[in-house]
Design an enzyme around this catalytic site. Structure first.
Site, short mmCIF file in Angstrom:
data_model
loop_
_atom_site.label_atom_id
_atom_site.label_comp_id
_atom_site.label_asym_id
_atom_site.label_seq_id
_atom_site.Cartn_x
_atom_site.Cartn_y
_atom_site.Cartn_z
N TYR A 172 -3.78 5.72 18.10
CA TYR A 172 -4.18 6.78 16.95
C TYR A 172 -5.26 7.71 17.28
O TYR A 172 -6.33 6.67 16.98
CB TYR A 172 -3.30 6.89 16.16
N ARG A 190 -14.66 14.34 15.26
CA ARG A 190 -12.87 13.26 15.53
C ARG A 190 -11.84 14.08 16.21
O ARG A 190 -11.81 14.83 16.44
CB ARG A 190 -12.72 12.94 13.96
N ASN A 228 -11.34 7.90 4.07
CA ASN A 228 -11.36 8.78 5.86
C ASN A 228 -11.29 10.68 4.81
O ASN A 228 -11.06 11.22 3.60
CB ASN A 228 -10.24 8.87 5.90
N LEU A 229 -12.88 11.22 5.77
CA LEU A 229 -12.75 12.70 5.33
C LEU A 229 -11.09 13.78 4.89
O LEU A 229 -11.31 14.05 3.37
CB LEU A 229 -13.25 13.41 6.70
N THR A 288 -9.85 3.19 17.22
CA THR A 288 -11.03 2.51 16.86
C THR A 288 -11.10 1.22 17.80
O THR A 288 -13.05 0.84 18.09
CB THR A 288 -11.21 1.60 15.71
N PHE A 326 4.39 -0.43 12.40
CA PHE A 326 3.35 -0.57 11.64
C PHE A 326 2.33 -0.90 10.66
O PHE A 326 1.23 -1.09 10.23
CB PHE A 326 3.71 0.90 10.82
N ASN A 355 0.43 -1.34 0.28
CA ASN A 355 -0.43 0.19 -0.45
C ASN A 355 0.75 1.37 0.40
O ASN A 355 0.85 2.22 0.53
CB ASN A 355 -0.76 0.39 1.19
N SER A 403 -5.38 2.21 17.34
CA SER A 403 -6.36 2.49 16.78
C SER A 403 -7.32 3.11 17.84
O SER A 403 -7.70 2.22 18.72
CB SER A 403 -7.11 2.15 15.64
N TYR A 410 -11.31 -4.63 10.59
CA TYR A 410 -9.71 -4.29 10.44
C TYR A 410 -9.69 -3.52 11.84
O TYR A 410 -8.57 -4.13 12.50
CB TYR A 410 -10.27 -3.07 10.06
N ASN A 413 -7.49 9.92 14.58
CA ASN A 413 -7.08 10.60 13.45
C ASN A 413 -6.10 11.82 13.07
O ASN A 413 -5.94 12.55 13.04
CB ASN A 413 -8.82 11.47 13.14
N LYS A 423 -6.61 -4.63 15.66
CA LYS A 423 -6.05 -4.25 16.76
C LYS A 423 -6.24 -4.66 17.85
O LYS A 423 -5.93 -4.90 18.21
CB LYS A 423 -6.63 -2.13 16.18
#
Ligand code: NAD
Ligand code: UDP
Length: 339
Positions: free
Chosen positions: A176, A230, A198-199, A126, A80, A35, A124, A148, A178, A152
């Site tokens: 983390y 966020r 993502n935004l 999340t 990472f 990626n 994350s 996902y 965002n 994590k």
């Protein structure tokens, strides 16, 4: 110290290498470029004036990983390497469990074999699921809503088991919030494949004319203006958090978990308006349905990292937008834009 950075060619990894170089660490990267592009490493070297030893290997390939550990005296691993697209993880869960969980287990086994027992792990926010309240501190209960996130959370649990079985490990788990923005030079930044999920990258692409308008996913949340809130954190602040976390590894203080966020929440509309100021134009948007699995508000209580890592995010939303915009305009097609 010599730091092995897995996934170092990616968005957060590339910014982290620059901060590691500034702090005089040696950096070795393992990345299979699934990626990312090697161009990011080239530009990191150009920015920091230092070289990076790069191995285009998959962390699932233990023979290759062993070569890296044989050839280098590694002190600590910053890990990472993972897949991170929430939507794709719902349609291809096994791809995520294989890469993120089996990949991390593969890495931990090789680390253990070579007696390298220091690791900083990218987790994350999340893992907090839909929090009962905000701001969120590290003691909040954990729950996840997609594969996902589950990778994590499972990795956090696996690292906990590894530590309980052998407390000579030093483990820092960083959750983390965002990450957004880019390095000031405009040479490295986030380079999503295809249409961004993502935004901030989506807004950047509207601003540069690659997308027609932003769809705002719901305006009926219990927030300041009804849109989702966020905790956006500048990627350079986040990267620096890893340098400070290394000190915790050096202290040999076992397993520690920290939120890396600013402690401030911005709504989608507030973020869009901040970006409009940065790019100097009005951006088109429409209100559409809520996105499945989204939560209303998520922002950190970052006090633990401030106290124990002496780390705090210093960059504000205007700077995050300016830096994201500089990267986008200089590289409209990401690293494929060329020199
Ligand atoms: P990224 O996709 O830009 O970087 C990840 C890198 O890992 C890529 O360069 C990819 O090629 C590499 N990689 C993936 N699988 C690999 C494998 N099996 N072997 C070798 N290399 C592999 O993502 P990022 O935004 O830099 O995220 C870095 C980490 O932070 C990830 O673990 C991600 O889950 C986590 N994280 C990211 C965010 C975010 O919003 N960006 C938020 C919270 C947590
Ligand atoms: N969002 C949006 N339109 C988009 C992408 C995101 O309205 O095209 C919203 C999303 O609903 C959330 C916020 O922006 O409220 C941040 O979304 P992102 O995917 O960047 O981060 P996450 O939801 O994973 O925290």
């Amino acid at each position: 110290m010599t730091i092995l950075v897995t996934g170092g060619a990616g968005y957060i990894g590339s910014h982290t290498i620059i901060e590691l170089h500034k702090a005089n660490h040696n950096v070795i990267v393992v990345d299979n470029l699934s990626n990312s592009s090697k161009e990011s490493i080239k530009r990191v070297e150009e920015i920091s004036g230092k070289s990076v030893k790069f191995y285009e290997y998959n962390i699932l390939d233990q023979n290759k990983l062993k070569e890296v550990f044989k050839e280098n005296k590694i002190d600590t691993v910053i890990h990472f390497a993972a897949f991170k697209a929430v939507g794709e993880s719902v349609s291809k869960p096994l791809k995520y469990y294989h890469n993120n969980i089996a990949g991390t287990v593969s890495l931990l086994e090789v680390m253990s074999e070579f007696h390298v027992k220091n690791i900083i792990f990218s987790s994350s926010a999340t893992v907090y699921g839909d929090p009962v309240s905000v701001p969120i501190d590290e003691s909040f209960s954990l729950s996840v809503t997609n594969p996902y996130g589950r990778t994590k959370l499972m990795m956090e649990e696996i690292l906990g088991d590894v530590f309980r079985a052998d407390n000579s490990w030093n483990i820092v788990i960083l959750r983390y919030f965002n990450p957004v923005g880019a390095h000031k030079s405009g040479r490295i930044g986030e380079d999503p494949n295809g249409i961004p999920n993502n935004l901030m990258p989506y807004i950047s692409q509207v601003a540069v004319g690659k997308q027609k308008e932003l769809s705002i996913f719901g305006d009926d949340y219990p927030t300041v203006d009804g849109t989702g809130v966020r905790d956006y954190i500048h990627v350079v602040d986040l990267a620096y958090g890893h340098v400070m976390a290394l000190k915790k590894i050096e202290d040999r203080s076992g397993l520690n978990i920290y939120n890396l966020g600013t402690g401030k929440g911005y709504s989608v509309l507030e973020t869009l308006h901040a970006f409009e100021l940065a790019c100097g134009k009005k951006l088109n948007y429409k209100i559409s349905d809520r996105r499945a699995g989204d939560i209303a508000s998520c922002y950190a209580l970052p006090n633990k990292a401030e106290k124990e890592l002496e780390w705090t995010a210093t960059r504000e939303i205007d700077e995050m937008c300016e830096d994201a915009w500089r990267w986008q305009t200089k590289n409209p097609n990401g690293y494929k834009s060329g020199k």
